[in-house]
Design a protein around this motif. Sequence first.
Motif, mmCIF file in Angstrom:
data_model
loop_
_atom_site.group_PDB
_atom_site.id
_atom_site.type_symbol
_atom_site.label_atom_id
_atom_site.label_comp_id
_atom_site.label_asym_id
_atom_site.label_seq_id
_atom_site.Cartn_x
_atom_site.Cartn_y
_atom_site.Cartn_z
ATOM 1 N N LEU A 211 3.705 2.415 3.943
ATOM 2 C CA LEU A 211 3.246 2.899 2.642
ATOM 3 C C LEU A 211 4.026 2.258 1.498
ATOM 4 O O LEU A 211 3.443 1.604 0.622
ATOM 5 C CB LEU A 211 3.386 4.425 2.590
ATOM 6 C CG LEU A 211 3.015 5.059 1.244
ATOM 7 C CD1 LEU A 211 1.562 4.795 0.909
ATOM 8 C CD2 LEU A 211 3.297 6.560 1.262
ATOM 9 N N PHE A 212 5.348 2.423 1.505
ATOM 10 C CA PHE A 212 6.148 1.901 0.393
ATOM 11 C C PHE A 212 6.189 0.386 0.414
ATOM 12 O O PHE A 212 6.231 -0.248 -0.643
ATOM 13 C CB PHE A 212 7.556 2.492 0.427
ATOM 14 C CG PHE A 212 7.595 3.933 0.048
ATOM 15 C CD1 PHE A 212 7.092 4.362 -1.168
ATOM 16 C CD2 PHE A 212 8.136 4.877 0.909
ATOM 17 C CE1 PHE A 212 7.124 5.702 -1.519
ATOM 18 C CE2 PHE A 212 8.180 6.219 0.564
ATOM 19 C CZ PHE A 212 7.666 6.630 -0.656
ATOM 20 N N GLY A 213 6.185 -0.183 1.596
ATOM 21 C CA GLY A 213 6.117 -1.634 1.675
ATOM 22 C C GLY A 213 4.865 -2.167 0.994
ATOM 23 O O GLY A 213 4.914 -3.159 0.269
ATOM 24 N N LEU B 286 3.117 -0.628 -1.360
ATOM 25 C CA LEU B 286 3.148 -0.324 -2.787
ATOM 26 C C LEU B 286 4.190 -1.142 -3.539
ATOM 27 O O LEU B 286 4.147 -1.223 -4.777
ATOM 28 C CB LEU B 286 3.437 1.165 -2.995
ATOM 29 C CG LEU B 286 2.336 2.126 -2.559
ATOM 30 C CD1 LEU B 286 2.821 3.564 -2.678
ATOM 31 C CD2 LEU B 286 1.078 1.927 -3.387
#
Lengths: 95, 95
Positions: free
Chosen positions: B8-10, B12
């Motif tokens: 997810l954060f990767g 985003l």
Amino acid sequence: MSDPLNYLFGALADPNRRQVIGLLSERGSATATELTGELPMTRQAVSKHLTTLADAGLVASARQGRETRYTLTQTGAEWDDRLDALRRHLQKRTL
Amino acid sequence: MSDPLNYLFGALADPNRRQVIGLLSERGSATATELTGELPMTRQAVSKHLTTLADAGLVASARQGRETRYTLTQTGAEWDDRLDALRRHLQKRTL
DNA sequence: CTATAGCGCAACTTGGAGGTTGCACATGAT
DNA sequence: ATCATGTGCAACCTCCAAGTTGCGCTATAG
């Protein structure tokens, strides 16, 4: 000028850094050498992560005496909560 | 097994990918070649970004005929909103 | 059936993130 | 003054993400 979201998500993208956030949330504050005991890496690596978190505005540093203590900022504490919420949320979707 | 938050954060963390999310939000759906017109990179690069977004669960692909249309998932749409909110929030803190 | 538009796959290059080691500097203890 | 502890800085290595190019496959158009 770089988008602040780059720093934010870039900081949150690393699992070790998220763990540091969790540890700081538990302890209230910690130094780089203290956190090194909990993480599979050297003090310098931890220190780099803390710098990255500070650049993202998630962590603040305060040097007192010969040690530098790090604490979560307001934003950092908010994200510590959101991370738990997100984990639970994604759990449900995967079931 | 890798933490889904990594995906997810990767996903985003990349500004181009966040822009793709915005474009998909505007258009409703798009193909990789369509998006290439709006981005400073080749179709294959855009395609890679879409795959990354799909792995993170932010985007869904549906091949119809000879083209593959991409749309935001529910999660993706939620994040499109949150990104705007976060930008405004971080603006205020920087002032 | 041929041509063309759209896509996917694979190999390659490059810049930066994550980590290590080594050393120098500062501060507190003896 | 000396020694130990805690930190910061810089050079270095390795690996992967981001992007490119090139080719081959599929499907629609003529």
